[in-house]
Design a protein around this motif. Structure first.
Motif, PDB file in Angstrom:
ATOM      1  N   ASP A 184       1.962  -2.957  11.191  1.00  0.00           N
ATOM      2  CA  ASP A 184       1.097  -1.780  11.141  1.00  0.00           C
ATOM      3  C   ASP A 184       1.078  -1.150  12.535  1.00  0.00           C
ATOM      4  O   ASP A 184       0.206  -1.420  13.351  1.00  0.00           O
ATOM      5  CB  ASP A 184      -0.312  -2.192  10.695  1.00  0.00           C
ATOM      6  CG  ASP A 184      -1.293  -1.039  10.697  1.00  0.00           C
ATOM      7  OD1 ASP A 184      -0.905   0.098  11.049  1.00  0.00           O
ATOM      8  OD2 ASP A 184      -2.465  -1.279  10.351  1.00  0.00           O
ATOM      9  N   GLU A 185       2.078  -0.316  12.793  1.00  0.00           N
ATOM     10  CA  GLU A 185       2.243   0.277  14.118  1.00  0.00           C
ATOM     11  C   GLU A 185       1.092   1.213  14.479  1.00  0.00           C
ATOM     12  O   GLU A 185       0.711   1.318  15.639  1.00  0.00           O
ATOM     13  CB  GLU A 185       3.575   1.024  14.208  1.00  0.00           C
ATOM     14  CG  GLU A 185       3.886   1.558  15.584  1.00  0.00           C
ATOM     15  CD  GLU A 185       3.889   0.503  16.683  1.00  0.00           C
ATOM     16  OE1 GLU A 185       3.476   0.837  17.809  1.00  0.00           O
ATOM     17  OE2 GLU A 185       4.291  -0.648  16.432  1.00  0.00           O
ATOM     18  N   GLY A 186       0.501   1.901  13.495  1.00  0.00           N
ATOM     19  CA  GLY A 186      -0.612   2.807  13.780  1.00  0.00           C
ATOM     20  C   GLY A 186      -1.805   2.076  14.366  1.00  0.00           C
ATOM     21  O   GLY A 186      -2.354   2.478  15.394  1.00  0.00           O
TER      22      GLY A 186
ATOM     23  N   GLN B  63      -6.729   3.181   3.531  1.00  0.00           N
ATOM     24  CA  GLN B  63      -7.348   3.239   2.199  1.00  0.00           C
ATOM     25  C   GLN B  63      -8.603   2.373   2.092  1.00  0.00           C
ATOM     26  O   GLN B  63      -8.965   1.915   1.009  1.00  0.00           O
ATOM     27  CB  GLN B  63      -6.342   2.860   1.115  1.00  0.00           C
ATOM     28  CG  GLN B  63      -5.156   3.799   1.049  1.00  0.00           C
ATOM     29  CD  GLN B  63      -4.122   3.332   0.056  1.00  0.00           C
ATOM     30  OE1 GLN B  63      -3.188   2.609   0.402  1.00  0.00           O
ATOM     31  NE2 GLN B  63      -4.286   3.754  -1.184  1.00  0.00           N
ATOM     32  N   GLY B  64      -9.261   2.170   3.229  1.00  0.00           N
ATOM     33  CA  GLY B  64     -10.524   1.445   3.242  1.00  0.00           C
ATOM     34  C   GLY B  64     -11.685   2.407   3.335  1.00  0.00           C
ATOM     35  O   GLY B  64     -11.515   3.632   3.348  1.00  0.00           O
ATOM     36  N   LYS B  65     -12.879   1.841   3.404  1.00  0.00           N
ATOM     37  CA  LYS B  65     -14.101   2.634   3.513  1.00  0.00           C
ATOM     38  C   LYS B  65     -14.826   2.205   4.781  1.00  0.00           C
ATOM     39  O   LYS B  65     -15.232   1.047   4.911  1.00  0.00           O
ATOM     40  CB  LYS B  65     -14.978   2.404   2.290  1.00  0.00           C
ATOM     41  CG  LYS B  65     -16.207   3.275   2.247  1.00  0.00           C
ATOM     42  CD  LYS B  65     -16.948   3.101   0.944  1.00  0.00           C
ATOM     43  CE  LYS B  65     -18.149   4.011   0.899  1.00  0.00           C
ATOM     44  NZ  LYS B  65     -18.900   3.847  -0.345  1.00  0.00           N
TER      45      LYS B  65
ATOM     46  N   THR C 192       0.851  -1.194   0.000  1.00  0.00           N
ATOM     47  CA  THR C 192       0.000   0.000   0.000  1.00  0.00           C
ATOM     48  C   THR C 192       0.885   1.243   0.000  1.00  0.00           C
ATOM     49  O   THR C 192       2.104   1.152   0.144  1.00  0.00           O
ATOM     50  CB  THR C 192      -0.911   0.028   1.244  1.00  0.00           C
ATOM     51  OG1 THR C 192      -0.090   0.241   2.409  1.00  0.00           O
ATOM     52  CG2 THR C 192      -1.716  -1.250   1.380  1.00  0.00           C
ATOM     53  N   ARG C 193       0.270   2.409  -0.090  1.00  0.00           N
ATOM     54  CA  ARG C 193       1.014   3.670  -0.013  1.00  0.00           C
ATOM     55  C   ARG C 193       1.741   3.831   1.316  1.00  0.00           C
ATOM     56  O   ARG C 193       2.720   4.542   1.413  1.00  0.00           O
ATOM     57  CB  ARG C 193       0.073   4.861  -0.214  1.00  0.00           C
ATOM     58  CG  ARG C 193      -0.308   5.079  -1.662  1.00  0.00           C
ATOM     59  CD  ARG C 193      -1.101   6.335  -1.816  1.00  0.00           C
ATOM     60  NE  ARG C 193      -2.488   5.916  -2.036  1.00  0.00           N
ATOM     61  CZ  ARG C 193      -3.541   6.672  -1.855  1.00  0.00           C
ATOM     62  NH1 ARG C 193      -3.409   7.898  -1.443  1.00  0.00           N
ATOM     63  NH2 ARG C 193      -4.741   6.220  -2.091  1.00  0.00           N
ATOM     64  N   LEU C 194       1.238   3.142   2.346  1.00  0.00           N
ATOM     65  CA  LEU C 194       1.877   3.209   3.657  1.00  0.00           C
ATOM     66  C   LEU C 194       2.995   2.177   3.801  1.00  0.00           C
ATOM     67  O   LEU C 194       3.635   2.093   4.842  1.00  0.00           O
ATOM     68  CB  LEU C 194       0.837   2.989   4.766  1.00  0.00           C
ATOM     69  CG  LEU C 194      -0.308   3.989   4.850  1.00  0.00           C
ATOM     70  CD1 LEU C 194      -1.280   3.602   5.955  1.00  0.00           C
ATOM     71  CD2 LEU C 194       0.217   5.396   5.060  1.00  0.00           C
ATOM     72  N   GLY C 195       3.188   1.363   2.767  1.00  0.00           N
ATOM     73  CA  GLY C 195       4.235   0.353   2.800  1.00  0.00           C
ATOM     74  C   GLY C 195       3.809  -0.948   3.457  1.00  0.00           C
ATOM     75  O   GLY C 195       4.643  -1.776   3.802  1.00  0.00           O
ATOM     76  N   LEU C 196       2.497  -1.134   3.622  1.00  0.00           N
ATOM     77  CA  LEU C 196       1.971  -2.354   4.237  1.00  0.00           C
ATOM     78  C   LEU C 196       1.581  -3.356   3.157  1.00  0.00           C
ATOM     79  O   LEU C 196       1.227  -2.977   2.041  1.00  0.00           O
ATOM     80  CB  LEU C 196       0.753  -2.029   5.111  1.00  0.00           C
ATOM     81  CG  LEU C 196       0.996  -1.029   6.245  1.00  0.00           C
ATOM     82  CD1 LEU C 196      -0.319  -0.640   6.909  1.00  0.00           C
ATOM     83  CD2 LEU C 196       1.967  -1.601   7.260  1.00  0.00           C
ATOM     84  N   ASN C 197       1.612  -4.615   3.506  1.00  0.00           N
ATOM     85  CA  ASN C 197       1.197  -5.675   2.599  1.00  0.00           C
ATOM     86  C   ASN C 197      -0.283  -5.488   2.268  1.00  0.00           C
ATOM     87  O   ASN C 197      -1.129  -5.370   3.175  1.00  0.00           O
ATOM     88  CB  ASN C 197       1.445  -7.029   3.268  1.00  0.00           C
ATOM     89  CG  ASN C 197       0.945  -8.183   2.455  1.00  0.00           C
ATOM     90  OD1 ASN C 197      -0.251  -8.365   2.282  1.00  0.00           O
ATOM     91  ND2 ASN C 197       1.868  -8.996   1.963  1.00  0.00           N
ATOM     92  N   GLN C 198      -0.626  -5.461   0.994  1.00  0.00           N
ATOM     93  CA  GLN C 198      -1.996  -5.184   0.540  1.00  0.00           C
ATOM     94  C   GLN C 198      -3.002  -6.203   1.089  1.00  0.00           C
ATOM     95  O   GLN C 198      -4.088  -5.820   1.535  1.00  0.00           O
ATOM     96  CB  GLN C 198      -2.053  -5.173  -0.989  1.00  0.00           C
ATOM     97  CG  GLN C 198      -3.415  -4.814  -1.557  1.00  0.00           C
ATOM     98  CD  GLN C 198      -3.851  -3.402  -1.219  1.00  0.00           C
ATOM     99  OE1 GLN C 198      -3.059  -2.473  -1.236  1.00  0.00           O
ATOM    100  NE2 GLN C 198      -5.109  -3.230  -0.906  1.00  0.00           N
ATOM    101  N   GLU C 199      -2.656  -7.484   1.069  1.00  0.00           N
ATOM    102  CA  GLU C 199      -3.586  -8.514   1.552  1.00  0.00           C
ATOM    103  C   GLU C 199      -3.848  -8.374   3.049  1.00  0.00           C
ATOM    104  O   GLU C 199      -4.989  -8.457   3.499  1.00  0.00           O
ATOM    105  CB  GLU C 199      -3.041  -9.907   1.234  1.00  0.00           C
ATOM    106  CG  GLU C 199      -3.069 -10.247  -0.237  1.00  0.00           C
ATOM    107  CD  GLU C 199      -2.435 -11.600  -0.531  1.00  0.00           C
ATOM    108  OE1 GLU C 199      -2.452 -12.476   0.352  1.00  0.00           O
ATOM    109  OE2 GLU C 199      -1.922 -11.768  -1.655  1.00  0.00           O
TER     110      GLU C 199
END
Length: 157
Positions: free
Chosen positions: A130-132, A75-77, A4-11
């Motif tokens: 995902d530290e956030g 980037q979710g809804k 993702t744009r945050l550098g996280l694995n998309q899945e």
């Protein structure tokens, strides 16, 4: 592996968004329960619990917004309809509760249910780096564990 744009694995990100939406739905149910408890509480503990339930639902409003904004950050809804909340919530709905003990037990049971979800999210967010989300869940868990302890003490447990 897609990032993702945050550098996280998309899945892993998609799984986290789904789990966070589940938590959002549960917090919305919890929030609505607290409003009803605040309005309908009766008896000798009215003044104490009326104020406490308002404190809890005000805090829940902040957490609901935090969860929705985290979903958007990933980037979710975020879910946003009552029908979505009902379909995705495992917290029991409290209706017409005016008894102090029954009301406090509903809050304890709701928080306990949300702790299960938060711990699951914490585990997934930890593995996903995902530290956030991880930080948010850690904060929620610590606060809710303390609240459960205090409410159980009020119940005499």
């Amino acid at each position: 592996m897609t990032k993702t744009r945050l550098g996280l694995n998309q899945e892993e990100n998609l799984i986290l968004v789904d789990k966070l939406n589940g938590l959002l739905a549960n917090f919305q149910t919890y929030y609505q329960n607290l409003r009803g408890l605040h309005w309908n509480i009766k008896g000798k503990n009215f003044f104490e619990l009326h104020v406490k339930f308002e404190e809890f639902y005000t805090d829940s409003q902040v957490k609901i917004d935090d969860i929705a904004e985290r979903i958007l950050t990933l980037q979710g809804k975020p879910l946003h309809t009552f029908s979505d909340y009902i379909m995705n919530s495992s917290v029991a709905v409290g209706k017409d509760i005016s008894n102090d003990v029954v009301a406090v037990e509903l809050v304890v049971n709701s928080l306990s249910e949300m702790l299960k979800i938060e711990r699951e999210i914490l585990e997934i967010s930890d593995k996903a780096n995902d530290e956030g989300t991880n930080s948010m869940m850690s904060d929620f868990i610590a606060e809710q564990e303390k609240t459960i302890w205090m409410l159980n003490s009020w119940l005499g447990k």
